[in-house]
Design an enzyme around this catalytic site. Structure first.
Site, short mmCIF file in Angstrom:
data_model
loop_
_atom_site.label_atom_id
_atom_site.label_comp_id
_atom_site.label_asym_id
_atom_site.label_seq_id
_atom_site.Cartn_x
_atom_site.Cartn_y
_atom_site.Cartn_z
N ILE A 102 0.84 -1.19 0.00
CA ILE A 102 0.00 0.00 0.00
C ILE A 102 0.88 1.25 0.00
CG2 ILE A 102 -0.21 -0.13 2.53
CD1 ILE A 102 -3.07 1.03 2.23
N CYS A 103 0.36 2.31 -0.57
CA CYS A 103 0.99 3.64 -0.57
C CYS A 103 2.27 3.63 -1.40
CB CYS A 103 1.23 4.09 0.87
SG CYS A 103 1.62 5.83 1.06
N ALA A 104 3.41 3.90 -0.81
CA ALA A 104 4.68 3.90 -1.55
C ALA A 104 5.24 2.49 -1.73
CB ALA A 104 5.71 4.77 -0.83
N PHE A 124 0.74 5.37 -4.01
CA PHE A 124 0.60 6.78 -3.72
C PHE A 124 1.20 7.56 -4.90
CE2 PHE A 124 1.64 10.85 -1.83
CZ PHE A 124 0.49 11.11 -1.10
N SER A 152 -2.62 -0.97 -3.13
CA SER A 152 -3.61 0.04 -2.74
C SER A 152 -2.93 1.41 -2.69
CB SER A 152 -4.22 -0.34 -1.40
OG SER A 152 -5.34 0.48 -1.11
#
Length: 185
Positions: A102-104, A124, A152
């Protein structure tokens, strides 16, 4: 038998993403083990301190079904340079086990060519390309699944992502029960 999930916590990890994943999955009776390099407290991205359940030397990665990587810029950079994480991720890929980020953190997967070519993913939206031009086709969607890799977009999608992973692991009925207890909008 309940699925077993690894969540590595490196300095600079995004608190919301890691803790929401751990919490939601445990509510669904999934065995979640957070990992740290040592027994020392881990300073997360918003300067909160956390203790991992186990250290890398205390677990046998092959006994786990899933690995989920929380983001956070600092944590992602730490994940990217950690040879133990790379080894675990490559073995999970070889064995077609579930990998999530998720994210980075999807950039860790891109860097290892777990996400490559035209494989769709999300992360992200940062101007900094942490994976230095590696493959994958960015979609910008909230959650993207391709083969055994699930990604995500960021902290705001942490509950969605955790529930999505829970449904994959334990089924819709368990996910719906946990979701109802969270009173999400």
């Amino acid at each position: 038998m309940a699925k077993r999930v690894l969540i590595p916590l490196c300095p600079g990890f995004e608190e919301m993403e890691a803790i929401i994943l751990i919490d939601v999955l445990r509510r669904g009776n999934v065995e979640v083990v957070s990992l740290g390099k040592s027994k020392d407290p881990i300073l997360a991205s918003r300067k909160t301190l956390h203790l991992a359940d186990k250290t890398f030397s205390e677990i046998i990665p092959s006994e786990f079904d899933v690995i989920l990587l929380p983001g956070g810029l600092g944590g992602t950079k730490e994940l990217m340079k950690d040879p133990e994480i790379s080894k675990i991720l490559k073995s999970f890929q070889t064995e077609s086990k579930m990998i999530g980020a998720i994210c980075a953190a999807p950039n860790v997967l891109r860097n290892l060519d777990i996400i490559s070519g035209e494989d769709p993913y999300t992360a992200f939206p940062s101007p900094e390309d942490l994976a230095k031009g590696k493959g994958g086709k960015y979609t910008g969607e909230r959650i993207v699944s391709y083969n055994n890799v699930h990604t995500s977009i960021g902290p705001g999608s942490a509950f969605e992502f955790a529930l999505y992973i829970l449904e994959r692991l334990e089924g819709k009925e368990v996910m719906e029960k946990v979701k109802a207890g969270l009173y999400l909008p």
